[in-house]
Every structure is written in C-alpha cells, then in structure tokens.
Scaffold this motif. Structure first.
Motif, PDB file in Angstrom:
ATOM      1  N   LEU A  10       8.195 -59.642 -15.253  1.00 52.71           N
ATOM      2  CA  LEU A  10       9.503 -59.661 -15.901  1.00 52.71           C
ATOM      3  C   LEU A  10       9.970 -58.228 -16.086  1.00 52.71           C
ATOM      4  O   LEU A  10       9.307 -57.430 -16.755  1.00 52.71           O
ATOM      5  N   ILE A  11      11.108 -57.894 -15.496  1.00 52.11           N
ATOM      6  CA  ILE A  11      11.666 -56.549 -15.568  1.00 52.11           C
ATOM      7  C   ILE A  11      12.900 -56.593 -16.464  1.00 52.11           C
ATOM      8  O   ILE A  11      13.927 -57.171 -16.109  1.00 52.11           O
ATOM      9  N   GLY A  12      12.790 -55.991 -17.642  1.00 55.69           N
ATOM     10  CA  GLY A  12      13.858 -56.056 -18.629  1.00 55.69           C
ATOM     11  C   GLY A  12      13.472 -56.989 -19.751  1.00 55.69           C
ATOM     12  O   GLY A  12      13.432 -58.207 -19.557  1.00 55.69           O
ATOM     13  N   LEU A  13      13.188 -56.429 -20.931  1.00 53.17           N
ATOM     14  CA  LEU A  13      12.643 -57.224 -22.032  1.00 53.17           C
ATOM     15  C   LEU A  13      13.619 -57.358 -23.191  1.00 53.17           C
ATOM     16  O   LEU A  13      13.224 -57.536 -24.341  1.00 53.17           O
ATOM     17  N   GLY A  14      14.895 -57.292 -22.881  1.00 52.93           N
ATOM     18  CA  GLY A  14      15.920 -57.383 -23.916  1.00 52.93           C
ATOM     19  C   GLY A  14      16.279 -58.807 -24.277  1.00 52.93           C
ATOM     20  O   GLY A  14      15.439 -59.706 -24.293  1.00 52.93           O
ATOM     21  N   ARG A  15      17.564 -59.053 -24.521  1.00 42.73           N
ATOM     22  CA  ARG A  15      18.021 -60.324 -25.076  1.00 42.73           C
ATOM     23  C   ARG A  15      17.642 -61.515 -24.204  1.00 42.73           C
ATOM     24  O   ARG A  15      16.888 -62.390 -24.623  1.00 42.73           O
ATOM     25  N   ILE A  16      18.180 -61.552 -22.977  1.00 38.65           N
ATOM     26  CA  ILE A  16      17.941 -62.724 -22.130  1.00 38.65           C
ATOM     27  C   ILE A  16      16.534 -62.722 -21.554  1.00 38.65           C
ATOM     28  O   ILE A  16      16.006 -63.764 -21.168  1.00 38.65           O
ATOM     29  N   GLY A  17      15.913 -61.563 -21.517  1.00 32.46           N
ATOM     30  CA  GLY A  17      14.538 -61.490 -21.041  1.00 32.46           C
ATOM     31  C   GLY A  17      13.548 -62.040 -22.044  1.00 32.46           C
ATOM     32  O   GLY A  17      12.594 -62.734 -21.687  1.00 32.46           O
ATOM     33  N   SER A  18      13.796 -61.768 -23.346  1.00 30.43           N
ATOM     34  CA  SER A  18      12.792 -62.136 -24.346  1.00 30.43           C
ATOM     35  C   SER A  18      13.332 -62.371 -25.753  1.00 30.43           C
ATOM     36  O   SER A  18      13.055 -63.390 -26.366  1.00 30.43           O
ATOM     37  N   SER A  19      14.112 -61.410 -26.286  1.00 35.17           N
ATOM     38  CA  SER A  19      14.340 -61.369 -27.733  1.00 35.17           C
ATOM     39  C   SER A  19      15.189 -62.515 -28.285  1.00 35.17           C
ATOM     40  O   SER A  19      15.089 -62.848 -29.479  1.00 35.17           O
ATOM     41  N   LEU A  20      16.032 -63.155 -27.459  1.00 36.69           N
ATOM     42  CA  LEU A  20      16.825 -64.274 -27.967  1.00 36.69           C
ATOM     43  C   LEU A  20      15.947 -65.463 -28.373  1.00 36.69           C
ATOM     44  O   LEU A  20      16.420 -66.373 -29.059  1.00 36.69           O
ATOM     45  N   GLU A  21      14.710 -65.437 -27.962  1.00 35.39           N
ATOM     46  CA  GLU A  21      13.798 -66.528 -28.330  1.00 35.39           C
ATOM     47  C   GLU A  21      13.572 -66.584 -29.840  1.00 35.39           C
ATOM     48  O   GLU A  21      13.134 -67.605 -30.380  1.00 35.39           O
ATOM     49  N   THR A  22      13.901 -65.490 -30.543  1.00 32.64           N
ATOM     50  CA  THR A  22      13.747 -65.471 -32.003  1.00 32.64           C
ATOM     51  C   THR A  22      14.971 -66.028 -32.725  1.00 32.64           C
ATOM     52  O   THR A  22      14.950 -66.164 -33.944  1.00 32.64           O
ATOM     53  N   ASP A  23      16.038 -66.333 -31.978  1.00 35.42           N
ATOM     54  CA  ASP A  23      17.244 -66.898 -32.587  1.00 35.42           C
ATOM     55  C   ASP A  23      16.930 -68.320 -33.056  1.00 35.42           C
ATOM     56  O   ASP A  23      16.651 -69.208 -32.242  1.00 35.42           O
ATOM     57  N   PRO A  24      16.992 -68.579 -34.350  1.00 32.26           N
ATOM     58  CA  PRO A  24      16.593 -69.902 -34.854  1.00 32.26           C
ATOM     59  C   PRO A  24      17.540 -71.028 -34.463  1.00 32.26           C
ATOM     60  O   PRO A  24      17.179 -72.203 -34.541  1.00 32.26           O
ATOM     61  N   TYR A  25      18.764 -70.696 -34.038  1.00 31.24           N
ATOM     62  CA  TYR A  25      19.742 -71.725 -33.718  1.00 31.24           C
ATOM     63  C   TYR A  25      19.712 -72.162 -32.262  1.00 31.24           C
ATOM     64  O   TYR A  25      20.222 -73.225 -31.921  1.00 31.24           O
TER      65      TYR A  25
END
Length: 346
Positions: A10-25
């Motif tokens: 996985l190249i790019g660990l930002g929003r769509i790569g990873s961090s949006l997974e923490t969005d509870p909604y």
C-alpha cells in the motif's frame, strides 16, 4: 490444497489508504487497508508493507494496524520492491499517481489499483496506458461506486428495461471549500477533478462517453482553481446530462437524479429512492410519480463498494474472471470529459 494469497503493498497511508477507518460513522471497511486487514481480505490478500512520505502517518499506521510501514520520498525512483509483489495499491495524493504508477510498472508489479483520478490529465493517463501495455500490467482505478451493489442494481435494471428508457440525468457533487481535502489545491486539481470525477465516472458507466454541449467555470479569483463547474452533456442516444460540481456549500452531497419515461431514481450518499408512474391522485386523467420499494434491492446495511472492487481484483489475479470494470481506457475518456469542461474557460 491451500490457496496462495495475493502479496500486496500500500503506497500512501492517508485518508483513503487507512485513516478513514477510524471514522465511527462510515460503513466498514471504508479504506484500502480496512479491506486488506478485514477477515475477508486476510483470506485473499497478504499485506506486505505500507509506504508514505510522512513519518507521522507511518507511525500512526503502524500503531493502529500493528504492522509495518516505511517512510519513502515522494519521488519513487529510488524505491525497490520485492519481486514477489503481485498487487500495488496507490493511494497517494493525485499529483503523485502517475509517477508511482509508472515506477510500479517498471518494477514489474503485474497489478495496480490506483486511486481516482488515475492522473491529473488525459495525457498523463495515456503515458501510463502505453507503459502498461508494454509490460502487460493490469490496472484498476478506484471509482468505487461502480462496484457498489446499489448502483449496480440500478444499472442492471436500466439495462434490462425494467425502469423504462433513460431520458435525463442531473448529477450534483457539492462540498465545502473550508474542508475540501486536497480540492482547491494544485495537488487536488479542483472540485471537478478531485470530487466530480466520481460523478463523471458514473455517467460514463451508465451512458457511455457523451458529447459536451455547454459548460461554465467559476473562479474565486483570477488564476485560481475553479470553485464551481457546470456542464451540459448529451449522449449518442439523446440522454441529456446536467452536471453541477461546487465547492462553495455548507454541506456535502453526492447525487444522481435519473429520469426515464416511466420512472425516477435518486442515487445519493443519503440513500436511494425509487418512483414509478401511477394514476395521479391529484389530477384526474394524469399520471404522477409514486414512491415504491423495488424488488431485490440490496440491503443498505451490508452493501459495500470496497469489497466489490477487491473481489474483482482477486478473481482476475487468480484466473477466475477475465473481464475488468472501469478500465484504463474508460478513465482516459473520463479525463477527456473533464478536460473538455476546463477547455471551455467561461
């Protein structure tokens, strides 16, 4: 016999790569890493490594997923991959898509999944296509709504004629300039390319490549990226399409409003609504549109687009499927549609 898993980076660990997974909604999985680390994903894919130029993102990624991440320069030319890698997922900012795609192809990675848009321009996408053809690289572009069961249901019903003959489409993508991600920046390419590309992709998917009739761009100041793009397209079969992409709203909305000769279908991030022609209760002798629940419509609680695209990737790589949705050729036409709006300069 145990089936081998698809070795993936996985190249790019930002929003769509990873961090949006923490969005509870958000419905999970909602990121590339969310799919790869899901129970379903772990059966088909073997995650090898995450890469990003931001050390903080690498640290956060490692802490959340309990797996390996490495910092790399934005310029990929010095990065070498293990020869065993079968799939590279490119979820960097848009401005880096082309460089990383070309590097991965030259490194011999046989399958790429690239975030939308595949490149910042039609010419950039063609450069990727030319090299991919030489190396026989398969490329998917993550316009994920093509893989969403609800959108696929609508297209299937239209194709079979169950919803009548399509006459017009109103497509709107509204967002806020205060919280636009990378839109309104050189890296994002403006709301039309950054967010509107999803709507343009669906239009292309539903009716093919239409011809631009008229377009207008609005700019907050001279030389700035557009704040709004409005366009009128017409398909070869006479379907009129009205596209409105704006970054000056106090809300986010993504919606396609489809009208046929007998039905209306609203496809939105807020849900899907179906209407059919019935004898009017308001006007004697007239027909009105009445809401109804379509038979066999996918359960909104379980429908997931990310799982759909990864399922296709796994089937193609494993030789169980030959056809691919949303080809690179399609995306070149999508970029051509977007650039035709930019060329209006009104």
């Amino acid at each position: 016999m145990k089936r081998s898993k698809i070795k993936t980076i996985l190249i790019g660990l930002g929003r769509i790569g990873s961090s949006l997974e923490t969005d509870p909604y958000r419905k999970k999985p909602c990121t590339h890493m969310g799919v790869l680390q899901s129970e379903w994903g772990k059966e088909k894919f073997e995650f090898i490594l995450g890469l990003d130029s931001d050390p903080k993102k690498c640290e956060s990624f490692q802490s959340f997923w309990k797996t390996q991440a490495e910092r790399v320069d934005c310029d990929p030319k010095n990065v070498k991959f293990p020869k065993s890698i079968q799939l590279a997922v490119i979820s960097t900012p848009s401005v880096f898509h082309e460089d990383w795609a070309i590097h991965c192809i030259r490194q011999g990675i046989p399958n790429l999944l690239i975030e939308k848009p595949v490149a910042l321009s039609e010419s950039g996408a063609k450069r990727i296509q030319k090299l991919a053809s030489q190396y026989k690289t398969r490329i998917w572009i993550n316009h994920e709504r093509r893989y969403h069961p609800s959108y696929r249901y609508v297209k299937d019903q239209l194709t079979k004629g169950h919803l009548g003959n399509l006459k017009s489409i109103r497509a709107s993508v509204f967002t806020s300039a205060k919280n636009p991600g990378l839109a309104f920046s050189k890296q994002g390419g403006g709301p039309l390319l950054h967010d509107g590309t999803h709507a343009v992709d669906l239009l292309h998917w539903l009716i093919g490549k239409p011809k631009l009739v008229e377009a207008k761009l609005e700019h907050p100041k001279k030389g700035a990226i557009e704040s709004r793009a409005v366009a009128w397209f017409r398909s070869k079969t006479g379907v009129d399409v009205f596209l409105d992409v704006s970054g000056e709203r106090k809300y986010f909305q993504f919606e396609l409003d489809l009208h046929t000769d007998s039905h209306r279908i609203i496809c939105s991030n807020d849900g899907f609504q179906f209407f059919q022609s019935k004898s009017s209760k308001l006007y004697k002798g007239f027909q009105s549109l009445s809401p109804y629940e379509p038979p066999g419509f996918p359960n909104p609680k379980t429908a997931n687009a990310f799982l759909g695209i990864y399922e296709e990737i796994s089937q193609v790589i494993m030789g169980k499927k030959q056809t691919m949705e949303g080809t690179l050729s399609d995306n070149i036409e999508i970029l051509n549609m977007i650039e035709s709006i930019y060329r209006q300069k009104k």
